[in-house]
Design a protein around this motif. Structure first.
Motif, mmCIF file in Angstrom:
data_model
loop_
_atom_site.group_PDB
_atom_site.id
_atom_site.type_symbol
_atom_site.label_atom_id
_atom_site.label_comp_id
_atom_site.label_asym_id
_atom_site.label_seq_id
_atom_site.Cartn_x
_atom_site.Cartn_y
_atom_site.Cartn_z
ATOM 1 N N GLU A 120 0.595 -1.190 -0.064
ATOM 2 C CA GLU A 120 -0.604 -0.118 0.247
ATOM 3 C C GLU A 120 0.938 1.558 0.638
ATOM 4 N N GLY A 121 2.178 1.006 0.089
ATOM 5 C CA GLY A 121 2.821 2.370 -0.180
ATOM 6 C C GLY A 121 3.625 3.025 0.587
ATOM 7 N N THR A 122 3.819 2.019 2.218
ATOM 8 C CA THR A 122 4.291 2.830 3.425
ATOM 9 C C THR A 122 6.153 2.515 3.002
ATOM 10 N N GLN A 123 6.766 2.822 3.922
ATOM 11 C CA GLN A 123 8.107 2.729 3.232
ATOM 12 C C GLN A 123 9.009 1.959 5.184
ATOM 13 N N SER A 124 8.081 1.983 5.447
ATOM 14 C CA SER A 124 8.459 0.549 7.258
ATOM 15 C C SER A 124 8.916 -0.611 6.126
ATOM 16 N N SER A 125 10.112 -0.535 7.561
ATOM 17 C CA SER A 125 10.993 -2.001 7.323
ATOM 18 C C SER A 125 10.209 -2.304 8.722
ATOM 19 N N LEU A 126 11.369 -4.050 8.784
ATOM 20 C CA LEU A 126 11.264 -4.729 9.979
ATOM 21 C C LEU A 126 11.592 -4.064 10.986
ATOM 22 N N SER A 127 13.096 -3.591 10.886
ATOM 23 C CA SER A 127 13.650 -2.822 12.226
ATOM 24 C C SER A 127 13.073 -1.544 12.407
ATOM 25 N N ASP A 128 12.677 -0.805 11.684
ATOM 26 C CA ASP A 128 11.692 -0.041 12.237
ATOM 27 C C ASP A 128 9.862 0.184 12.986
ATOM 28 N N LEU A 129 9.586 -0.502 12.454
ATOM 29 C CA LEU A 129 8.825 -1.519 12.748
ATOM 30 C C LEU A 129 8.954 -1.817 14.519
ATOM 31 N N MET A 130 10.312 -2.871 14.586
ATOM 32 C CA MET A 130 11.106 -3.039 15.642
ATOM 33 C C MET A 130 11.588 -1.886 16.983
ATOM 34 N N LEU A 131 11.994 -1.222 16.444
ATOM 35 C CA LEU A 131 12.243 -0.299 17.058
ATOM 36 C C LEU A 131 10.701 0.760 17.198
ATOM 37 N N TYR A 132 10.040 1.004 16.942
ATOM 38 C CA TYR A 132 9.478 1.918 17.234
ATOM 39 C C TYR A 132 8.154 0.818 18.202
ATOM 40 N N GLU A 133 8.434 0.022 18.710
ATOM 41 C CA GLU A 133 7.515 -1.240 18.936
ATOM 42 C C GLU A 133 8.584 -1.302 20.778
ATOM 43 N N ILE A 134 9.635 -1.126 21.021
ATOM 44 C CA ILE A 134 10.508 -0.174 22.042
ATOM 45 C C ILE A 134 10.642 0.875 21.973
ATOM 46 N N GLU A 135 9.553 1.961 21.709
ATOM 47 C CA GLU A 135 10.278 3.188 21.788
ATOM 48 C C GLU A 135 10.281 3.622 21.401
ATOM 49 N N GLY A 136 11.225 3.173 20.139
ATOM 50 C CA GLY A 136 12.632 3.687 19.622
ATOM 51 C C GLY A 136 12.459 5.125 18.230
ATOM 52 N N GLN A 137 12.987 5.411 17.640
ATOM 53 C CA GLN A 137 12.945 6.020 17.295
ATOM 54 C C GLN A 137 12.930 5.259 15.583
ATOM 55 N N PRO A 138 11.885 5.389 14.839
ATOM 56 C CA PRO A 138 12.206 4.525 13.626
ATOM 57 C C PRO A 138 13.242 5.847 13.044
ATOM 58 N N GLY A 139 13.312 5.281 11.059
ATOM 59 C CA GLY A 139 14.020 6.076 10.753
ATOM 60 C C GLY A 139 13.035 6.912 9.022
ATOM 61 N N VAL A 140 11.799 6.283 9.449
ATOM 62 C CA VAL A 140 10.454 6.399 8.539
ATOM 63 C C VAL A 140 9.988 7.503 9.036
ATOM 64 N N PRO A 141 8.697 8.135 8.368
ATOM 65 C CA PRO A 141 7.958 8.928 9.366
ATOM 66 C C PRO A 141 6.550 7.394 9.926
ATOM 67 N N LEU A 142 6.945 8.380 10.640
ATOM 68 C CA LEU A 142 5.924 7.954 12.244
ATOM 69 C C LEU A 142 4.204 6.836 11.980
ATOM 70 N N ASP A 143 4.313 7.761 10.691
ATOM 71 C CA ASP A 143 2.013 7.299 9.835
ATOM 72 C C ASP A 143 2.443 5.632 9.251
ATOM 73 N N ASP A 144 3.910 6.172 8.745
ATOM 74 C CA ASP A 144 3.755 4.797 8.031
ATOM 75 C C ASP A 144 3.987 3.152 9.167
ATOM 76 N N VAL A 145 4.774 3.592 10.396
ATOM 77 C CA VAL A 145 5.328 2.317 11.277
ATOM 78 C C VAL A 145 3.464 2.395 11.876
ATOM 79 N N GLN A 146 3.068 3.041 12.800
ATOM 80 C CA GLN A 146 1.877 3.312 13.244
ATOM 81 C C GLN A 146 1.228 2.122 12.263
ATOM 82 N N GLU A 147 0.808 2.580 10.633
ATOM 83 C CA GLU A 147 -0.546 2.180 9.885
ATOM 84 C C GLU A 147 0.668 0.400 10.136
#
Length: 111
Positions: free
Chosen positions: A48-75
């Motif tokens: 669907e066009g998000t730019q999130s990767s598995l590492s971005d998701l895992m960073l987000y889940e441990i309350e880190g800062q993903p390297g992509v827009p937050l909206d993508d990781v939240q989706e």
């Protein structure tokens, strides 16, 4: 059931058997499911066009800062939550019809 459908069903059953056999070798099958659900969520959302990767998701889940827009990781995180809820409902013995009825707020049929 026609021959082509029967062949696909046979292939699916063989694949399930392989997965079942491999799962007995895993020290904790929940870890496999944890990783698989997240990988599938990332791949589905990328369609669907998000730019999130598995590492971005895992960073987000441990309350880190993903390297992509937050909206993508939240989706992607929403995909994970939906799949995890589905797995839990299946473990509870709910049918696909029951889950869809609940999701769509439809009355459930008896039986």
């Amino acid at each position: 059931m026609n021959g082509k459908l029967q062949s696909r069903l046979d292939e699916a059953l063989i694949a399930l058997g392989r997965l079942d056999a491999i799962s007995t070798l895993l020290p904790d099958a929940r870890l496999f499911l944890y990783s698989y659900v997240r990988k599938e969520a990332v791949m589905s959302s990328q369609i669907e066009g998000t730019q999130s990767s598995l590492s971005d998701l895992m960073l987000y889940e441990i309350e880190g800062q993903p390297g992509v827009p937050l909206d993508d990781v939240q989706e992607v995180s929403c995909y994970v939550k939906a799949m995890s809820l589905g797995v839990e409902r299946i473990r509870q013995g709910k049918s696909c019809h029951q889950m869809l009825s609940q999701f769509l707020n439809l009355p459930q049929s008896a039986g």
